[in-house]
Design a protein around this motif. Structure first.
Motif, PDB file in Angstrom:
ATOM      1  N   UNK A 164      24.678  58.302  25.911  1.00  0.00           N
ATOM      2  CA  UNK A 164      25.579  58.323  24.749  1.00  0.00           C
ATOM      3  C   UNK A 164      25.220  57.238  23.746  1.00  0.00           C
ATOM      4  N   UNK A 165      26.127  56.320  23.423  1.00  0.00           N
ATOM      5  CA  UNK A 165      25.975  55.458  22.244  1.00  0.00           C
ATOM      6  C   UNK A 165      25.101  54.231  22.480  1.00  0.00           C
ATOM      7  N   UNK A 166      24.935  53.788  23.723  1.00  0.00           N
ATOM      8  CA  UNK A 166      24.295  52.513  24.073  1.00  0.00           C
ATOM      9  C   UNK A 166      25.170  51.347  23.613  1.00  0.00           C
ATOM     10  N   UNK A 167      24.868  50.146  24.108  1.00  0.00           N
ATOM     11  CA  UNK A 167      25.730  48.976  23.888  1.00  0.00           C
ATOM     12  C   UNK A 167      24.892  47.794  23.432  1.00  0.00           C
ATOM     13  N   UNK A 168      25.343  47.128  22.363  1.00  0.00           N
ATOM     14  CA  UNK A 168      24.620  45.985  21.785  1.00  0.00           C
ATOM     15  C   UNK A 168      25.587  44.830  21.549  1.00  0.00           C
ATOM     16  N   UNK A 169      25.009  43.630  21.426  1.00  0.00           N
ATOM     17  CA  UNK A 169      25.826  42.463  21.083  1.00  0.00           C
ATOM     18  C   UNK A 169      26.275  42.558  19.630  1.00  0.00           C
ATOM     19  N   UNK A 170      27.491  42.142  19.370  1.00  0.00           N
ATOM     20  CA  UNK A 170      28.046  42.160  18.018  1.00  0.00           C
ATOM     21  C   UNK A 170      27.098  41.464  17.035  1.00  0.00           C
ATOM     22  N   UNK A 171      26.726  42.200  15.981  1.00  0.00           N
ATOM     23  CA  UNK A 171      25.894  41.646  14.927  1.00  0.00           C
ATOM     24  C   UNK A 171      24.406  41.661  15.184  1.00  0.00           C
ATOM     25  N   UNK A 172      23.996  42.167  16.353  1.00  0.00           N
ATOM     26  CA  UNK A 172      22.581  42.037  16.724  1.00  0.00           C
ATOM     27  C   UNK A 172      21.753  43.291  16.461  1.00  0.00           C
ATOM     28  N   UNK A 215      21.293  46.583  25.373  1.00  0.00           N
ATOM     29  CA  UNK A 215      20.232  45.861  24.676  1.00  0.00           C
ATOM     30  C   UNK A 215      20.387  44.377  25.013  1.00  0.00           C
ATOM     31  N   UNK A 216      19.495  43.881  25.874  1.00  0.00           N
ATOM     32  CA  UNK A 216      19.564  42.467  26.276  1.00  0.00           C
ATOM     33  C   UNK A 216      19.033  41.550  25.197  1.00  0.00           C
ATOM     34  N   UNK A 217      18.235  42.085  24.305  1.00  0.00           N
ATOM     35  CA  UNK A 217      17.679  41.282  23.205  1.00  0.00           C
ATOM     36  C   UNK A 217      17.413  42.176  22.005  1.00  0.00           C
ATOM     37  N   UNK A 218      17.268  41.550  20.870  1.00  0.00           N
ATOM     38  CA  UNK A 218      16.956  42.277  19.638  1.00  0.00           C
ATOM     39  C   UNK A 218      16.739  41.263  18.518  1.00  0.00           C
ATOM     40  N   UNK A 219      16.399  41.767  17.340  1.00  0.00           N
ATOM     41  CA  UNK A 219      16.200  40.905  16.162  1.00  0.00           C
ATOM     42  C   UNK A 219      17.542  40.693  15.468  1.00  0.00           C
ATOM     43  N   UNK A 220      17.930  39.436  15.277  1.00  0.00           N
ATOM     44  CA  UNK A 220      19.188  39.180  14.580  1.00  0.00           C
ATOM     45  C   UNK A 220      19.088  39.560  13.108  1.00  0.00           C
ATOM     46  N   UNK A 221      17.908  39.358  12.520  1.00  0.00           N
ATOM     47  CA  UNK A 221      17.693  39.765  11.136  1.00  0.00           C
ATOM     48  C   UNK A 221      16.333  40.436  11.016  1.00  0.00           C
ATOM     49  N   UNK A 227      15.280  37.977  20.133  1.00  0.00           N
ATOM     50  CA  UNK A 227      15.854  36.913  20.941  1.00  0.00           C
ATOM     51  C   UNK A 227      16.905  37.528  21.867  1.00  0.00           C
ATOM     52  N   UNK A 228      17.188  36.844  22.963  1.00  0.00           N
ATOM     53  CA  UNK A 228      18.238  37.322  23.859  1.00  0.00           C
ATOM     54  C   UNK A 228      19.561  37.374  23.096  1.00  0.00           C
ATOM     55  N   UNK A 229      20.319  38.425  23.341  1.00  0.00           N
ATOM     56  CA  UNK A 229      21.583  38.616  22.618  1.00  0.00           C
ATOM     57  C   UNK A 229      22.755  38.641  23.599  1.00  0.00           C
ATOM     58  N   UNK A 230      22.801  39.606  24.487  1.00  0.00           N
ATOM     59  CA  UNK A 230      23.862  39.631  25.489  1.00  0.00           C
ATOM     60  C   UNK A 230      23.665  38.483  26.473  1.00  0.00           C
ATOM     61  N   UNK A 231      24.748  37.821  26.832  1.00  0.00           N
ATOM     62  CA  UNK A 231      24.668  36.738  27.816  1.00  0.00           C
ATOM     63  C   UNK A 231      24.497  37.317  29.214  1.00  0.00           C
ATOM     64  N   UNK A 232      24.108  36.456  30.141  1.00  0.00           N
ATOM     65  CA  UNK A 232      23.988  36.894  31.532  1.00  0.00           C
ATOM     66  C   UNK A 232      25.337  37.384  32.057  1.00  0.00           C
ATOM     67  N   UNK A 233      26.406  36.687  31.731  1.00  0.00           N
ATOM     68  CA  UNK A 233      27.724  37.120  32.202  1.00  0.00           C
ATOM     69  C   UNK A 233      28.103  38.480  31.625  1.00  0.00           C
ATOM     70  N   UNK A 234      27.750  38.717  30.365  1.00  0.00           N
ATOM     71  CA  UNK A 234      28.051  40.022  29.760  1.00  0.00           C
ATOM     72  C   UNK A 234      27.282  41.139  30.464  1.00  0.00           C
ATOM     73  N   UNK A 235      25.992  40.906  30.730  1.00  0.00           N
ATOM     74  CA  UNK A 235      25.204  41.939  31.410  1.00  0.00           C
ATOM     75  C   UNK A 235      25.736  42.170  32.820  1.00  0.00           C
ATOM     76  N   UNK A 236      26.097  41.079  33.519  1.00  0.00           N
ATOM     77  CA  UNK A 236      26.664  41.242  34.860  1.00  0.00           C
ATOM     78  C   UNK A 236      27.954  42.048  34.819  1.00  0.00           C
ATOM     79  N   UNK A 237      28.791  41.801  33.829  1.00  0.00           N
ATOM     80  CA  UNK A 237      30.050  42.546  33.719  1.00  0.00           C
ATOM     81  C   UNK A 237      29.789  44.025  33.478  1.00  0.00           C
ATOM     82  N   UNK A 238      28.792  44.329  32.639  1.00  0.00           N
ATOM     83  CA  UNK A 238      28.447  45.729  32.370  1.00  0.00           C
ATOM     84  C   UNK A 238      27.902  46.406  33.619  1.00  0.00           C
ATOM     85  N   UNK A 239      27.018  45.712  34.330  1.00  0.00           N
ATOM     86  CA  UNK A 239      26.440  46.278  35.549  1.00  0.00           C
ATOM     87  C   UNK A 239      27.524  46.526  36.595  1.00  0.00           C
ATOM     88  N   UNK A 240      28.434  45.581  36.752  1.00  0.00           N
ATOM     89  CA  UNK A 240      29.507  45.756  37.724  1.00  0.00           C
ATOM     90  C   UNK A 240      30.371  46.965  37.380  1.00  0.00           C
TER      91      UNK A 240
END
Length: 425
Positions: A164-172, A215-221, A227-240
């Motif tokens: 479906x939509x995939x998930x990215x860090x806000x603004x990234x 998306x664990x990383x992407x270009x901010x601009x 660069x890494x975007x999602x934090x380790x805790x965020x990725x762990x929460x998604x995986x769980x």
């Protein structure tokens, strides 16, 4: 997917989906020159395959078979499992036709859906009977409706696993470059924090996602390095959240830090992996996290920028080849996926050829595209091998692909679920 969009899909169907099926004839006896079973890496001369209903029931030389079994002669061909595309985007088309930004912002959803229907058909006819589609890139949940239309026989296409939509860090993510106060539609769902990412995972699964794509990383601009975007805790929460719901997780990660976080979080596959190191690949191998290297994507985008394919290759292509070789050396499971949509659907075999060019033996590349992908994508109980009891998703190619990998483009027959798909469908 609303009934309105299913109606759009239905209007685009192009005639019957098959010319022969085991259901109609009782059984089919396929008689190629040889069989590549997808598991042992060998072509077995004079093997035959008996199909009844939608299943393979017997494989081997001189098979006993029912008297009413319909023979299908396939001289000069190798019969192999239907190939599995591990990383595709049916709602994208090549960037040298229309930029990614313009596809996301300017193409109507009906147009993108119609094009996806045609792309699904091209994929099937190219011998790819299954595909993991890793995000609609701004087309919402339209992949769920397309999957349903294929499953119901409304339109032809591969068996789909959708994200479906995939998930990215806000603004990234993107599109970018607009007045900061203007809300611009994005190519994926934006989140910030562990609660938001868990909610997005659950929302997408509820809407029909078979896989969760992060998306664990992407270009901010634009123009910046990733660069890494999602934090380790965020990725762990998604995986769980995903694993609790029985859904695997695929992670776009092109930087070393993004890959480290994805590995530490226990994801199922990593996409691209350009910045991988021997240490990261060793950790992936230990956890059996597969790598989808998308060699065809870097090849295609470099060609769009003017590269003619000659050596020396552009830095991005060289980096991709190097990471692929490091992963193979470390024993990382390889998922065959080209990021098709960046380049034309129906040319999925381009990734297999580039894997061979980068040093993978042809037989290993073929296993990666069949039984290997079935294991990486959690489909090995149904697909990926020419074995009794599995679904009869089969492809006959001219010649021996273990000797000439180009044979994977010479499709003589496609069968999906015991049904032979007409070449001119």
């Amino acid at each position: 997917m609303t009934m309105r969009w299913l109606a759009i899909l239905a209007a685009l169907t192009i005639g019957p989906l098959a010319s022969a099926s085991a259901a109609e004839t009782g059984s089919l006896l396929l008689k190629p020159a040889g069989v590549f079973d997808g598991v042992d890496g060998k072509v077995h001369a004079r093997w035959q395959v008996l199909v009844t209903g939608d299943k393979i029931v017997a494989v081997g030389p001189d098979l006993p078979h029912p008297a009413d079994a319909k023979p299908i002669e396939l001289p000069g061909t190798t019969l192999m499992p239907g190939m599995i595309e591990g990383h595709g985007h049916l709602f994208l088309h090549p960037y040298n036709e229309t930029s990614w930004d313009d596809q996301v912002l300017h193409e109507p959803l009906a147009l993108r859906t119609a094009r996806a229907v045609a792309s699904a058909k091209a994929t099937l006819l190219a011998g790819f009977t299954s595909e993991r589609d890793l995000g609609t890139e701004g087309a919402g949940y339209a992949d769920v409706g397309l999957k349903a239309a294929i499953d119901e026989g409304i339109v032809p296409g591969p068996r789909l696993s959708v994200a479906t939509r995939a998930i990215v860090a806000l603004g990234a993510y993107g599109p970018k470059g607009f007045e900061p106060g203007v809300v611009v539609p994005q190519g994926a769902e934006e989140v910030s924090g562990t609660d938001q990412i868990a909610a997005a995972v659950r929302r997408q699964i509820a809407a029909g996602a078979d896989w969760v794509k992060l998306y664990a990383d992407y270009r901010w601009r634009p123009g910046e390095d990733s660069r890494a975007t999602l934090s380790l805790d965020e990725i762990k929460a998604a995986v769980a959240a995903a694993h609790d719901a029985g859904r695997p997780v695929a992670v776009h990660a092109s930087t070393a830090e993004g890959m480290r976080r994805a590995v530490a979080a226990g994801v199922d596959t990593i996409e691209h992996g350009y910045g991988g190191t021997p240490e990261i690949f060793a950790a992936m191998a230990a956890k059996r996290i597969a790598l989808c290297t998308t060699l065809a994507a870097s090849d295609a985008t470099s060609r769009y920028r003017g590269w003619n394919g000659s050596e020396p290759a552009p830095p991005g292509v060289v980096l991709n080849r190097q990471s692929f070789r490091m992963a193979m050396k470390a024993g990382v499971p390889i998922c065959m996926g080209g990021d098709v949509g960046v380049f034309p659907h129906g040319q999925n075999a381009r990734e297999i050829e580039l894997m061979v060019d980068a040093g993978m033996p042809p037989a290993d590349a073929l296993v990666a595209a069949t039984w290997g992908n079935a294991r990486c994508l959690h489909l090995s109980g149904k697909l990926g091998a020419v074995k009794p009891g599995l679904l009869a998703d089969l492809v006959a190619v001219d010649g021996d692909p273990t000797a000439d990998i180009g044979a994977v483009r010479r499709i003589r027959m496609v069968m999906k679920g015991g049904v032979v798909v007409p070449a001119g469908q």
